[in-house]
Motif scaffolding. Sequence first.
Motif, PDB file in Angstrom:
ATOM      1  N   GLU A  51       7.819 -15.681  -4.036  1.00 24.27           N
ATOM      2  CA  GLU A  51       7.961 -14.836  -2.998  1.00 24.27           C
ATOM      3  C   GLU A  51       6.820 -14.947  -1.833  1.00 24.27           C
ATOM      4  O   GLU A  51       6.878 -14.428  -0.759  1.00 24.27           O
ATOM      5  CB  GLU A  51       7.958 -13.343  -3.135  1.00 24.27           C
ATOM      6  N   GLY A  52       6.065 -16.031  -2.316  1.00 26.18           N
ATOM      7  CA  GLY A  52       4.728 -15.885  -1.400  1.00 26.18           C
ATOM      8  C   GLY A  52       3.544 -14.597  -1.242  1.00 26.18           C
ATOM      9  O   GLY A  52       2.920 -14.585  -0.305  1.00 26.18           O
ATOM     10  N   LEU A  53       3.765 -14.003  -2.359  1.00 28.56           N
ATOM     11  CA  LEU A  53       2.768 -12.736  -2.361  1.00 28.56           C
ATOM     12  C   LEU A  53       1.909 -12.977  -3.345  1.00 28.56           C
ATOM     13  O   LEU A  53       1.953 -13.991  -4.159  1.00 28.56           O
ATOM     14  CB  LEU A  53       3.582 -11.672  -2.903  1.00 28.56           C
ATOM     15  N   ASP A  54       0.671 -12.286  -3.368  1.00 26.82           N
ATOM     16  CA  ASP A  54      -0.520 -12.355  -4.469  1.00 26.82           C
ATOM     17  C   ASP A  54      -0.031 -11.644  -5.657  1.00 26.82           C
ATOM     18  O   ASP A  54       0.423 -10.450  -5.536  1.00 26.82           O
ATOM     19  CB  ASP A  54      -1.559 -11.693  -3.664  1.00 26.82           C
ATOM     20  N   PHE A  55      -0.212 -12.095  -6.510  1.00 21.34           N
ATOM     21  CA  PHE A  55      -0.354 -11.434  -7.700  1.00 21.34           C
ATOM     22  C   PHE A  55      -1.711 -10.924  -8.150  1.00 21.34           C
ATOM     23  O   PHE A  55      -2.577 -11.511  -8.159  1.00 21.34           O
ATOM     24  CB  PHE A  55       0.177 -12.546  -8.934  1.00 21.34           C
ATOM     25  N   PRO A  56      -2.131  -9.665  -8.338  1.00 23.58           N
ATOM     26  CA  PRO A  56      -3.069  -8.898  -8.248  1.00 23.58           C
ATOM     27  C   PRO A  56      -3.992  -9.327  -9.403  1.00 23.58           C
ATOM     28  O   PRO A  56      -3.773  -9.775 -10.389  1.00 23.58           O
ATOM     29  CB  PRO A  56      -2.790  -7.503  -8.384  1.00 23.58           C
ATOM     30  N   ARG A  57      -5.069  -9.431  -9.053  1.00 20.21           N
ATOM     31  CA  ARG A  57      -6.171 -10.121  -9.969  1.00 20.21           C
ATOM     32  C   ARG A  57      -6.749  -8.470 -10.879  1.00 20.21           C
ATOM     33  O   ARG A  57      -6.462  -7.517 -10.251  1.00 20.21           O
ATOM     34  CB  ARG A  57      -7.351 -10.634  -9.421  1.00 20.21           C
ATOM     35  N   GLY A  58      -7.288  -8.896 -11.884  1.00 17.45           N
ATOM     36  CA  GLY A  58      -7.855  -7.537 -12.776  1.00 17.45           C
ATOM     37  C   GLY A  58      -7.042  -6.995 -13.825  1.00 17.45           C
ATOM     38  O   GLY A  58      -6.243  -8.029 -14.265  1.00 17.45           O
ATOM     39  N   ALA A  87       1.375  -0.850  -6.702  1.00 14.61           N
ATOM     40  CA  ALA A  87      -0.085  -0.379  -7.250  1.00 14.61           C
ATOM     41  C   ALA A  87      -1.055  -1.208  -6.566  1.00 14.61           C
ATOM     42  O   ALA A  87      -2.198  -0.759  -6.685  1.00 14.61           O
ATOM     43  CB  ALA A  87      -0.139  -0.435  -8.904  1.00 14.61           C
ATOM     44  N   SER A  88      -0.665  -2.432  -6.078  1.00 14.46           N
ATOM     45  CA  SER A  88      -1.588  -3.308  -5.630  1.00 14.46           C
ATOM     46  C   SER A  88      -1.659  -3.141  -4.110  1.00 14.46           C
ATOM     47  O   SER A  88      -2.376  -3.919  -3.371  1.00 14.46           O
ATOM     48  CB  SER A  88      -1.398  -4.727  -6.112  1.00 14.46           C
ATOM     49  N   GLY A  89      -0.962  -2.257  -3.793  1.00 17.36           N
ATOM     50  CA  GLY A  89      -0.798  -2.186  -2.226  1.00 17.36           C
ATOM     51  C   GLY A  89      -0.229  -3.278  -1.590  1.00 17.36           C
ATOM     52  O   GLY A  89      -0.350  -3.054  -0.168  1.00 17.36           O
ATOM     53  N   THR A  90       0.510  -3.946  -1.975  1.00 16.12           N
ATOM     54  CA  THR A  90       1.407  -4.987  -1.424  1.00 16.12           C
ATOM     55  C   THR A  90       2.406  -4.384  -0.686  1.00 16.12           C
ATOM     56  O   THR A  90       2.846  -4.662   0.336  1.00 16.12           O
ATOM     57  CB  THR A  90       1.959  -6.105  -2.234  1.00 16.12           C
ATOM     58  N   ILE A  91       3.159  -3.370  -1.432  1.00 17.66           N
ATOM     59  CA  ILE A  91       4.420  -2.538  -0.744  1.00 17.66           C
ATOM     60  C   ILE A  91       3.620  -1.207  -0.479  1.00 17.66           C
ATOM     61  O   ILE A  91       3.075  -0.546  -1.295  1.00 17.66           O
ATOM     62  CB  ILE A  91       5.365  -2.454  -1.669  1.00 17.66           C
ATOM     63  N   LEU A  92       3.671  -0.981   0.769  1.00 11.36           N
ATOM     64  CA  LEU A  92       2.979   0.358   1.086  1.00 11.36           C
ATOM     65  C   LEU A  92       4.362   1.359   1.791  1.00 11.36           C
ATOM     66  O   LEU A  92       5.472   1.025   2.014  1.00 11.36           O
ATOM     67  CB  LEU A  92       2.288   0.303   2.409  1.00 11.36           C
ATOM     68  N   GLY A  93       3.910   2.884   1.839  1.00 18.97           N
ATOM     69  CA  GLY A  93       4.790   3.623   2.316  1.00 18.97           C
ATOM     70  C   GLY A  93       5.950   4.076   1.652  1.00 18.97           C
ATOM     71  O   GLY A  93       7.131   3.987   2.189  1.00 18.97           O
ATOM     72  N   ILE A  94       5.981   4.052   0.262  1.00 15.54           N
ATOM     73  CA  ILE A  94       7.223   4.136  -0.473  1.00 15.54           C
ATOM     74  C   ILE A  94       7.369   5.717  -0.610  1.00 15.54           C
ATOM     75  O   ILE A  94       6.224   6.361  -1.250  1.00 15.54           O
ATOM     76  CB  ILE A  94       7.227   3.526  -1.755  1.00 15.54           C
ATOM     77  N   GLU A  95       8.596   6.236  -0.302  1.00 12.97           N
ATOM     78  CA  GLU A  95       8.752   7.738  -0.673  1.00 12.97           C
ATOM     79  C   GLU A  95       9.739   7.484  -1.768  1.00 12.97           C
ATOM     80  O   GLU A  95      10.574   7.101  -1.705  1.00 12.97           O
ATOM     81  CB  GLU A  95       9.262   8.348   0.634  1.00 12.97           C
ATOM     82  N   ASN A  96       9.719   8.745  -2.564  1.00 13.03           N
ATOM     83  CA  ASN A  96      10.693   9.159  -3.385  1.00 13.03           C
ATOM     84  C   ASN A  96      10.892   8.231  -4.520  1.00 13.03           C
ATOM     85  O   ASN A  96      12.187   8.196  -4.892  1.00 13.03           O
ATOM     86  CB  ASN A  96      12.304   9.309  -2.657  1.00 13.03           C
ATOM     87  N   PHE A  97      10.088   7.031  -4.670  1.00  6.66           N
ATOM     88  CA  PHE A  97      10.417   6.211  -5.651  1.00  6.66           C
ATOM     89  C   PHE A  97      10.428   6.750  -7.128  1.00  6.66           C
ATOM     90  O   PHE A  97      10.903   5.944  -7.852  1.00  6.66           O
ATOM     91  CB  PHE A  97       9.399   4.982  -5.701  1.00  6.66           C
ATOM     92  N   GLU A  98       9.789   7.817  -7.293  1.00  7.32           N
ATOM     93  CA  GLU A  98      10.044   8.446  -8.819  1.00  7.32           C
ATOM     94  C   GLU A  98      11.873   8.658  -9.044  1.00  7.32           C
ATOM     95  O   GLU A  98      11.966   9.018 -10.071  1.00  7.32           O
ATOM     96  CB  GLU A  98       9.139   9.736  -9.085  1.00  7.32           C
ATOM     97  N   LYS A  99      12.501   8.832  -7.884  1.00  4.38           N
ATOM     98  CA  LYS A  99      13.762   9.119  -7.999  1.00  4.38           C
ATOM     99  C   LYS A  99      14.648   7.797  -7.974  1.00  4.38           C
ATOM    100  O   LYS A  99      16.168   7.881  -7.587  1.00  4.38           O
ATOM    101  CB  LYS A  99      14.339  10.234  -7.283  1.00  4.38           C
ATOM    102  N   THR A 100      14.014   6.854  -7.855  1.00  5.06           N
ATOM    103  CA  THR A 100      14.680   5.622  -7.857  1.00  5.06           C
ATOM    104  C   THR A 100      14.674   4.742  -8.917  1.00  5.06           C
ATOM    105  O   THR A 100      13.885   4.570  -9.487  1.00  5.06           O
ATOM    106  CB  THR A 100      14.080   4.516  -6.731  1.00  5.06           C
ATOM    107  N   LEU A 101      16.047   4.269  -9.503  1.00  3.78           N
ATOM    108  CA  LEU A 101      16.138   3.805 -10.820  1.00  3.78           C
ATOM    109  C   LEU A 101      16.290   2.359 -10.405  1.00  3.78           C
ATOM    110  O   LEU A 101      17.410   1.803  -9.683  1.00  3.78           O
ATOM    111  CB  LEU A 101      17.343   4.056 -11.392  1.00  3.78           C
ATOM    112  N   ILE A 102      15.534   1.445 -11.057  1.00  4.88           N
ATOM    113  CA  ILE A 102      15.424   0.107 -10.868  1.00  4.88           C
ATOM    114  C   ILE A 102      15.877  -0.856 -11.852  1.00  4.88           C
ATOM    115  O   ILE A 102      15.246  -0.634 -12.866  1.00  4.88           O
ATOM    116  CB  ILE A 102      14.205  -0.239 -10.115  1.00  4.88           C
TER     117      ILE A 102
END
Length: 484
Positions: A51-58, A87-102
């Motif tokens: 997707e052209g995104l960084d995979f976090p190091r660590g 967790a790596s901060g690539t996606i920001l400003g997510i709300e309510n994700f604890e009620k989102t089933l993926i």
Amino acid sequence: MLGSAATGFDTVSVEIEISIIRGIPRHTVVGLPNAAVRESLDRIRAAILAEGLDFPRGAITINLAPADVRKEGTSFDLPIALGILVASGTILGIENFEKTLIMGELALDGSVRPVRGILAALNGAMNRGCTTFIVPEGNVAEAMVLDGIRAFGVASLGEAIRALSGRSEPQKESPLLNGRQEAQYTMDFGDVVGQKGAIRAMEVAATGGHNLLLIGPPGCGKTMLSRRLPSILPDWTSQEALDATCIHSLRGLGQGGLLGSRPFRAPHHSVSMAGMIGGGNPVLPGEVSLAHEGVLFLDELAEFSRSVLESLREPLEEGSVIISRAQGPVRYPARFQLIGAMNPCPCGFSGVVGASCTCHPRQRMQYRGKVSGPLMDRIDMQVFMVPVDPTRERKDARMHSVDIKERVQKARELLGASPISTSTGALQGDTAVLLNRAVGRLGLSMRAMERIKKVSKTIAALDGATLASPLHLSEALRYRRVWH
Ligand SMILES: [Zn+2]
């Protein structure tokens, strides 16, 4: 972030927690993951890079909770990938994700593949208060069966990110679940020439939920009649349709949308125990569960292995099966109507007028003995069928499914909502006397007597009566001991 783990028909929402700390690159998955979940990290990494995104190091720690629930399959790819990006901060400003089933499996190029069992997972999660769902595009039609659902069908990791961050629109409501679906059947008893007695037996069986054995020579129409049984069963409720659809979805048999008609399953007599009852790794529902709320048809009943036939006892009694495994038992619903079919003897022609049986009496005994015992104890009715001479049958005498079904529905209402569990009650007056005489003459067991009472009550209900008359009882007795 929530994923879903299934224990048979029952599902558990799995919370996915991810922490990334600076340090030596190291990936740890905790919480009983099986091999597929552990391997998923390679796919996830490839998909994120694609997707052209960084995979976090660590050091990345992935915790799947609760820990004591077995997690299987590849459906955790997508929630873990999104969790890492949050967790790596690539996606920001997510709300309510604890009620989102993926749910979704990732391919190396970042596309999202369909997974099994979406419907059961979503149904369970909705009951636990989940409101939003991100699922593979290939599964979204299946998901839309649920009422009032907010679901995103995604074809790639990129689309999933947009859905999670509120930059795309959920799927439009499906028109499928507007009220109850009228079942559609392509086969009708109106196509059948003759066989009035057997069709009548099917009507009685459909009304009382009685298990039925059809005995007759090859080619007399046992399969053809049985295939038409679902067309006279009462309309099903949305809940029944949803349960049956969930089970089909667990086997990956969902075609999108609710099942349009009650299932008819006809496994071959070579079916294994796991195929019939369910099992395997990962564990899947078997034929008895695929027939839930419908018909299980076993042709050539005497050819099934004895252990497979004996395993039907539990579902016939409990309406469900429990499969034991090292990781704990798995339950699937399995409430079906059993129709068995068999020849009267190995050559097929014993008791048929105008034909002669070439079997030794001992062969006949052995053949019939194969289905005796526990299974026969649960078969309320038997019918002997003979081939039809089409030139002697009147065309206008045919019975159409829609008319039979109307009688069945009416009689079921009279019997009460659950005819199978209706108490048999006592027969009164002349009918009781007649039954006692028959019991003495035929040497019937208590169990057989109870069955005859039940069938008598069903026949009475079809006649609009709540008490069985001697006439009703004598019809019920005809569905006993039909061997010649
Ligand atoms: Zn024979």
